[in-house]
Write an enzyme that holds these catalytic residues in place. Structure first.
Site, PDB file in Angstrom:
ATOM      1  N   GLY A 106       0.506  -0.996   0.074  1.00  0.00           N
ATOM      2  CA  GLY A 106       0.066   0.083  -0.126  1.00  0.00           C
ATOM      3  C   GLY A 106       0.743   1.239  -0.149  1.00  0.00           C
ATOM      4  O   GLY A 106       0.216   2.137  -0.054  1.00  0.00           O
TER       5      GLY A 106
ATOM      6  N   LYS B  73      -6.337  11.787   6.515  1.00  0.00           N
ATOM      7  CA  LYS B  73      -7.921  11.228   5.969  1.00  0.00           C
ATOM      8  C   LYS B  73      -8.944  10.799   7.867  1.00  0.00           C
ATOM      9  O   LYS B  73      -9.263  11.743   7.753  1.00  0.00           O
ATOM     10  CB  LYS B  73      -8.201  11.206   4.769  1.00  0.00           C
ATOM     11  CG  LYS B  73      -7.506  11.649   3.971  1.00  0.00           C
ATOM     12  CD  LYS B  73      -7.758  13.112   3.541  1.00  0.00           C
ATOM     13  CE  LYS B  73      -6.449  13.727   2.414  1.00  0.00           C
ATOM     14  NZ  LYS B  73      -4.680  13.984   3.534  1.00  0.00           N
TER      15      LYS B  73
ATOM     16  N   ALA C 133      -0.543  21.671   0.547  1.00  0.00           N
ATOM     17  CA  ALA C 133      -1.362  20.335   0.930  1.00  0.00           C
ATOM     18  C   ALA C 133      -1.129  19.841   2.354  1.00  0.00           C
ATOM     19  O   ALA C 133      -1.829  20.275   3.196  1.00  0.00           O
ATOM     20  CB  ALA C 133      -1.917  19.985  -0.125  1.00  0.00           C
TER      21      ALA C 133
ATOM     22  N   HIS D  18     -31.256  19.449  -6.701  1.00  0.00           N
ATOM     23  CA  HIS D  18     -31.867  20.481  -5.887  1.00  0.00           C
ATOM     24  C   HIS D  18     -32.582  19.336  -4.343  1.00  0.00           C
ATOM     25  O   HIS D  18     -33.101  19.084  -4.228  1.00  0.00           O
ATOM     26  CB  HIS D  18     -32.737  21.073  -6.088  1.00  0.00           C
ATOM     27  CG  HIS D  18     -33.095  22.037  -4.627  1.00  0.00           C
ATOM     28  ND1 HIS D  18     -32.764  23.753  -4.441  1.00  0.00           N
ATOM     29  CD2 HIS D  18     -34.577  22.583  -4.470  1.00  0.00           C
ATOM     30  CE1 HIS D  18     -33.020  24.311  -3.440  1.00  0.00           C
ATOM     31  NE2 HIS D  18     -34.360  23.783  -3.385  1.00  0.00           N
TER      32      HIS D  18
END
Length: 471
Positions: free
Chosen positions: A40, A52, A184, A450
């Site tokens: 990974g 995150k 970032a 919407h």
């Protein structure tokens, strides 16, 4: 002894490497992957995913702190349990690491754990815990990634001076944190630790934070982060760090040229990355610039049968760019090996979205307004603020905007820039539009549901032609 002859060997198992290996296997190629640390790579284990998870904890805390504005009462003080936050983050990383291992087995990809070093364009040795083995293939893909760059005068020690890896498993919350660099990574950690209650200062050498973003995005984000309590110094440089047992003294030259010293409890260094290309034996096989392997749009190096993808190649250095390169590279190899059913396309670096997961979020794709003008375009620019969107107001997230940049003559979508809640999810709509070579006409004719935040995407396009409805 296992067969060590393959069609393709991938050196590195990050989001570029493992995806390339899977796509090779799908195309019927006998594939192996070599990994020295953890399946990974950095993204799943120490980068995109675990950060995150930590930022999600910060986001939940942020909402809990604002509970009263949603008509909710919270009993007692809201505290951050750092150990629990880190434990959750590491658990998420472990789950995904195990998932990659499952994918390797599912696709019958041989995994060789150990340090890989090229001995020729299509051969390498792997030093693992059980000794050394030699592998050969028809083609080799280099996907060795990159690591954080150190300050020459204060290398990271994991105690007072941190890279992103140290910042994800902190032994304690910083009392006063200095973040060097506002890309970032720097901004995400500044946002996280600020939400955790730390005193945070960001120092950026250039004249604005998140400098790769549109100037309007940088200005808006700087104002928002300052309002949240983060001190931001642009046009400034950290000239020295004196590391002590319990603090770090930073010498900082500000935008006016004045120098001062300030004590911090910890420092995060986020000044860019360095490619992992020094110890893999390819110095005489490939062309490099600043350590990054030069490639064409398919991942070809200048040496036949030797390919490269991801963070060891030129930027942008993003996981999704690496994964896309992995697929493209795998398909190009399959075609060279006789599979004429695949039709790989060279990667379009101008259609790669970028995301920063601070609060508020930042996302973009394509050219900034300044870059579009510099490239010779006469532009039409649309803007729409979150305050004009019903869903944003209902969410209590009325801070932000969406900006679109079009060629005035052709209507081509040149770029899109967003700051605000969930924009990292919205940006893909414009990315698809760019890949489909859409113009303002198609976007104007598209029906947006919407109430959603996505309606602002429509309104921004309409605004570029003076037709915005709700603001």
């Amino acid at each position: 002894m296992a067969d060590k002859q393959y069609d393709v060997i991938v050196l590195g198992s990050g989001p570029g490497g493992y995806v390339a290996a899977i796509r090779c296997a799908q195309l019927g190629l006998k594939t192996a992957i070599v990994e020295r640390e953890t399946l990974g790579g950095i993204c799943l284990n120490w980068g995109c995913i675990p950060t995150k998870a930590m930022l999600r904890s910060a986001e939940i805390k942020h909402y809990m702190d604002q509970a009263s504005s949603y008509g909710l009462k919270v009993s007692g003080e809201i505290e951050a349990d750092l150990d629990a936050i880190v434990k959750r983050s590491r658990g998420v990383a472990k789950q995904l690491n195990q998932g990659v291992g499952h994918l390797m087995k599912k696709n019958k990809i041989a995994v060789h754990m150990g340090e890989g070093r090229m001995t020729g364009p299509t051969s390498l040795t792997v030093k693992g815990k059980d000794g050394e083995e030699t592998l050969e293939a028809k083609h080799v893909i280099l996907a060795t990634g990159a690591r954080a760059r150190d300050l020459p005068f204060a290398p990271a020690d994991g105690k007072r001076v941190w890279t992103y890896r140290h910042a994800m498993t902190p032994p304690e919350l910083p009392g006063k944190l200095l973040v060097i660099g506002s890309g970032a990574i720097g901004i995400e950690f500044a946002s996280f630790y600020n939400d955790m209650g730390c005193d945070v200062t960001v120092v950026e050498m250039l004249d604005r934070i998140v400098p790769v973003e549109d100037a309007d995005t940088s200005a808006f984000l700087a104002k928002s982060l300052t309002k949240q309590g983060i001190a931001i110094m642009t046009g400034a440089a950290v000239e020295n760090l004196k590391v002590g047992d319990k603090s770090v003294t930073a010498t900082i030259k500000d935008a006016k040229g004045d120098t001062s010293t300030t004590d911090f409890s910890h420092v995060i260094v986020a000044i860019g990355i360095q490619a992992n290309t020094e110890e893999i034996g390819v110095e005489d096989m490939v062309e490099m610039e600043r350590g990054f392997i030069q490639i064409d749009g398919y991942g070809r190096t200048g040496t036949n049968c030797l390919w490269a993808i991801g963070d060891c190649t030129p930027g942008p250095w993003l996981a999704h760019k690496a994964s896309h390169e992995g697929v493209t590279c795998a398909e190009a190899i399959a075609r060279e090996l006789g599979n004429n059913e695949v039709t790989p396309h060279p990667i379009d670096r101008n259609a790669i979205p970028g995301c920063t997961y601070c609060h508020p979020q930042v996302a973009s794709v394509g050219m900034t307004e300044a870059a579009a003008k510099e490239a010779g375009h006469e532009v039409r620019v649309g803007n729409f603020p979150f305050i004009g969107n019903g869903k944003a107001i209902a969410l209590g997230e009325a801070e932000g905007f969406i900006k679109t940049v079009f060629d005035a003559g052709t209507g081509e979508l040149l770029g899109a820039h967003m700051v605000g809640a969930e924009v990292t999810e919205l940006i893909q709509g414009y990315t698809v539009g760019k890949v489909l070579e859409t113009t303002e006409a198609e976007l104007m004719q598209t029906v947006f549901p919407h109430p959603t935040l996505s309606e602002m995407m429509h309104e921004s396009v309409l605004d570029a032609w003076g037709r915005a409805i709700h603001y």
